[in-house]
Design a protein around this motif. Structure first.
Motif: not given
Length: 799
Positions: A458-487
């Protein structure tokens, strides 16, 4: 005491006037409304055959001769049509001085087909440019007891007629519109004085323009009242007075009409009635969206993409629909049934809180909503099958782990993925743990109470474009040799994951998500495929609503923007082959009630090494599910993109499974993908060769103790007829190995001779297919194969 006050302000966006609410800090005080409902119209009657008993509205003073263009439009509800040789239910008539050519400036009516006695009714638009009468009929029938929007336009070159916002017919014609001093009538044609021409029914929202409106402009305003100051609006009759003798002109030109034949009361006066014209569509009782009785009389269920709709009752959306504007009243609610889709292209207002808009989910599917308004409160359900893994994200702005705590229900385990070591974190145990917008979570529904479950956001539906790491949207990370992010897909609708077209930094073009049916990850690479459409086992690259998925970061500072214009509706429950691609072979394996698939593709843009934009890494699924992959150096790949196939080539393929069984390899549409190329599967363990064009299925037994089962795919690039099969014998040479195929199981003999005539490989017998290793040899040799019916020799060169 709080008082609910409706404040409506009209403002223009392009050609559209929107009725909305001015509110700022005091938004809680207001009941927001998109629509002001028009509820009065004129009912035109025709009694007997006496023209004196035909109702109409008279408008004096309009002269159309100087019009640069013309549009006439109205809402009509025709109750009865009087069949006869000169019939016509007239809506508009700007008449000439007599019932003869030229008839007048313009006329719009409902007529029997071809102007003869016929029960098929059509819309008829008439003009007399240059004194020559032209009649243009609609193709679609005008039905009785049904609200229809009718419109006709003339731009000096074409006459056009529209029914319910759809162009029905057009004709090329030129000439000035005729000008007469006679009156315009709504509901009758008085010059030809007979009762058969009177309109019997209700007319609302009659409009005359001195410009030819486009189809888009007609659609934009047909479901809403005008302001009255629109460019080109010449005369406008809302018929909202409700009493009296005047039909006021709401345009600036003051062409007020009067009821009947005189300004006083007379027998030609139509009657003021409540209107049910869809201005907008509105409900009159609880029920299903697709049931006509749910809507006001004569409206029937909304059926156009440009409709405006108001929900005043409890309504279940039971049919897929697309509309323009939607308002849910404070006393109403809309439930989008499981598997049903709704698109709202303009404004969506929910004045009834979380319970006013509900998206359901069950084993058959999840409801889908695409809207652009933002700030829409809703309840979104997500069905979860017991004993299965699920990737999931939140479709609203905020949430906590308590969503997955169901008192008295199944235990649901929830955890996140750790990019730095490509593993899973501990199970979340605190129900107050915040769930991050855009982050994907893996969950497992235990079978402790032996039932499937549904969680509720329950809440306000997500709408609009979303950029990772912007506002409250989940940010991506990178570790050499890995890189898989579950979004996760943040929307209450599916998402087309061609991320090669999205704004991104240091992100590969592939996605992976989980499929219960496969027992494996399904994947998609958007950069390749026919017309750049992409390919993979994720059907059409569609990530379902609220679905978590992996993306691969390839360097520091990874970033990805999820565009809302990638949202689509999809009723896909199970992943299937999305179709063949040129120069691409899809190999699928089935067994233990699960499956997997891998692709090899030949592309001039690819290399023999791992190409992060073209190749897709293999992610391994359930232990008991078959795992199929191509091998390129140290990488195991679900998609192996290789340079363009310009010579014969062997590609290594591997197979593993933690549970032994009988498995079947399958290829499909190989003829279209590799015309002129023979493709042979080699099982290196069993020393078996199979021409996949002759037999695309290969079954084999597997024991987990084998480890990696090694297969080879042989692609022979020979042109048809060049070194091709002869007399049922085919000889191929790749990588110091000679492959011999025969078309039947008859005994054969083979030997290899050097140029001096010595038998380098002495003759030996075999049946079917065989291979000969030539390690340590170099130079030219002759391969000779003899069967009872034929002989074939092939010269080869060993480097």
């Amino acid at each position: 005491m709080l008082r609910f006050i409706i404040i409506t302000i009209n403002y223009q966006i392009g050609m559209k006037y929107v009725k909305t609410l001015f509110f700022a800090q005091l938004v809680i005080l207001f009941n927001i409304s998109l629509f002001a409902q028009t509820n009065v119209a004129l009912d035109f009657d025709r009694v007997g055959s006496d023209p004196a008993n035909v109702d109409y509205v008279t408008v004096e003073g309009i002269n159309a001769s100087s019009f640069p263009g013309l549009t006439i439009e109205a809402w009509i509800y025709l109750k009865e049509y009087n069949l006869g040789p000169y019939t016509g239910s007239y809506i508009f008539g700007k008449e000439g001085p007599a019932c003869q050519l030229p008839y007048g400036s313009f006329v719009l009516l409902v007529t029997s087909k071809n102007h003869v006695t016929d029960s098929v009714l059509k819309l008829d638009f008439g003009l007399d440019p240059g004194g020559v009468h032209t009649a243009l009929l609609s193709h679609t029938e005008v039905s009785l007891n049904h609200w229809h929007h009718v419109a006709a336009t003339y731009d000096g070159s074409y006459m056009r007629v529209y029914l319910d916002g759809k162009l029905e017919n057009s004709v090329a014609i030129t000439g000035a519109i005729q000008g007469f001093d006679s009156d315009m009538h709504i509901g009758n044609w008085t010059t030809c004085a007979d009762a058969e021409r009177g309109f019997k029914g209700v007319i609302d929202e009659a409009r005359v323009w001195n410009v030819a409106r486009t189809q888009a402009q007609l659609r934009e305003t047909m479901y809403t009242e005008l302001l009255g100051a629109e460019t080109g609006l010449y005369a406008y009759y809302k018929f909202n007075e409700g009493s009296g003798q005047t039909a006021a002109d709401s345009s600036p030109n003051s062409y007020d009409g009067y009821l009947g034949s005189t300004t006083g009361s007379d027998s030609n006066d139509p009657t003021w009635v409540s209107s049910t014209a869809p201005m907008p569509y509105y409900t009159v009782q609880n029920g299903n969206w697709g049931t006509d009785a749910t809507w006001a009389t004569g409206q029937f269920a909304p059926s156009t993409d440009w409709a405006d709709v108001k929900i005043l009752h409890n309504v279940a959306l039971d049919v897929n629909d697309s509309i323009r504007d939607l308002e849910i009243d404070a006393a109403g609610s809309l439930t989008i049934n499981s598997g049903i889709q709704l698109s709202v292209s303009s404004a969506l207002l929910n004045n009834s809180g979380f319970d006013g808009l509900v998206i359901n989910s069950d084993a058959t599917g999840t409801g889908s909503l695409i809207e652009t308004s933002g700030s829409v409160d809703a309840t979104v359900n997500r069905f979860l099958t017991q004993g299965k893994w699920h990737f999931i994200g939140i479709p609203v702005g905020t949430g906590t782990a308590s969503t997955f705590y169901l008192s008295g229900g199944s235990d649901i385990y929830l955890r996140t993925h750790i990019e730095s070591n490509n593993s899973w974190d501990n199970w979340i145990t605190d129900v107050n743990t915040n769930l991050l917008l855009g982050r994907g979570y893996e969950c497992w529904v235990d079978n402790n109470v032996n039932q499937d479950e549904t969680v509720q956001f329950q809440g306000t539906l997500n709408s609009g474009d979303y950029t990772t790491g912007a506002g409250s949207f989940y940010d991506l990370v990178y570790t050499s040799g890995h890189g898989l992010n579950l979004i996760s897909n943040p929307y209450p609708s599916a998402l087309r994951a061609n991320i090669n077209t999205w704004a991104k930094t240091n992100i590969a073009n592939s996605v992976w998500t989980w499929s219960d049916a496969y027992g494996n990850y399904v994947y998609w690479n958007g950069i390749d495929g026919t017309n750049g459409d992409g390919f993979g086992t994720l059907t059409n690259g569609v990530v379902p609503a609220m679905q978590g998925f992996f993306v691969l970061a390839t360097g520091s500072g990874p970033s990805l923007t999820i565009p809302q214009d990638s949202r689509i509706h999809s009723g896909q429950l199970f992943y299937k082959n999305s179709g063949s691609q040129p120069n691409t072979l899809r190999v699928e394996v089935e067994g233990n009630n699960y499956k997997d698939a891998a692709f090899v593709r030949f592309d001039e843009k690819a290399t023999n090494d791992f190409d992060v934009d073209y190749d897709v890494q293999k992610l391994f699924g359930l232990e008991e599910a078959p795992q199929l992959f191509f091998m390129a150096s140290a990488e195991k790949l679900s998609i192996n993109a290789l340079p363009e196939l310009t010579a014969s080539r062997v590609v290594d393929m591997g197979f593993e499974c933690g549970q032994g069984s009988l498995f079947t390899l399958k290829v499909s549409d190989i003829e279209n993908s590799f015309m002129g190329t023979i493709v042979v599967l080699e099982d290196t363990k069993e020393n078996v060769f199979q021409n996949l064009k002759e037999n695309p299925n290969y079954s084999f037994s597997y024991d987990p103790n084998e480890g990696n089962r090694h297969f080879k795919l042989h692609f022979d690039y020979s042109n048809p007829g060049e070194n091709g099969p002869s007399n049922g014998i085919d000889i191929r040479y790749y990588d110091n190995v000679v492959y011999i195929y025969t078309s039947n199981d008859a005994p054969a003999n083979a030997k290899i001779i050097n140029l001096q005539g010595q038998e380098t490989v002495p003759g030996f017998g075999f049946t079917g297919d065989t291979k000969i290793s030539l390690n340590g040899l170099h130079g030219f040799y002759l391969v000779q194969v003899i069967t009872a019916n034929s002989t074939k020799s092939e010269k080869i060169f060993i480097r």
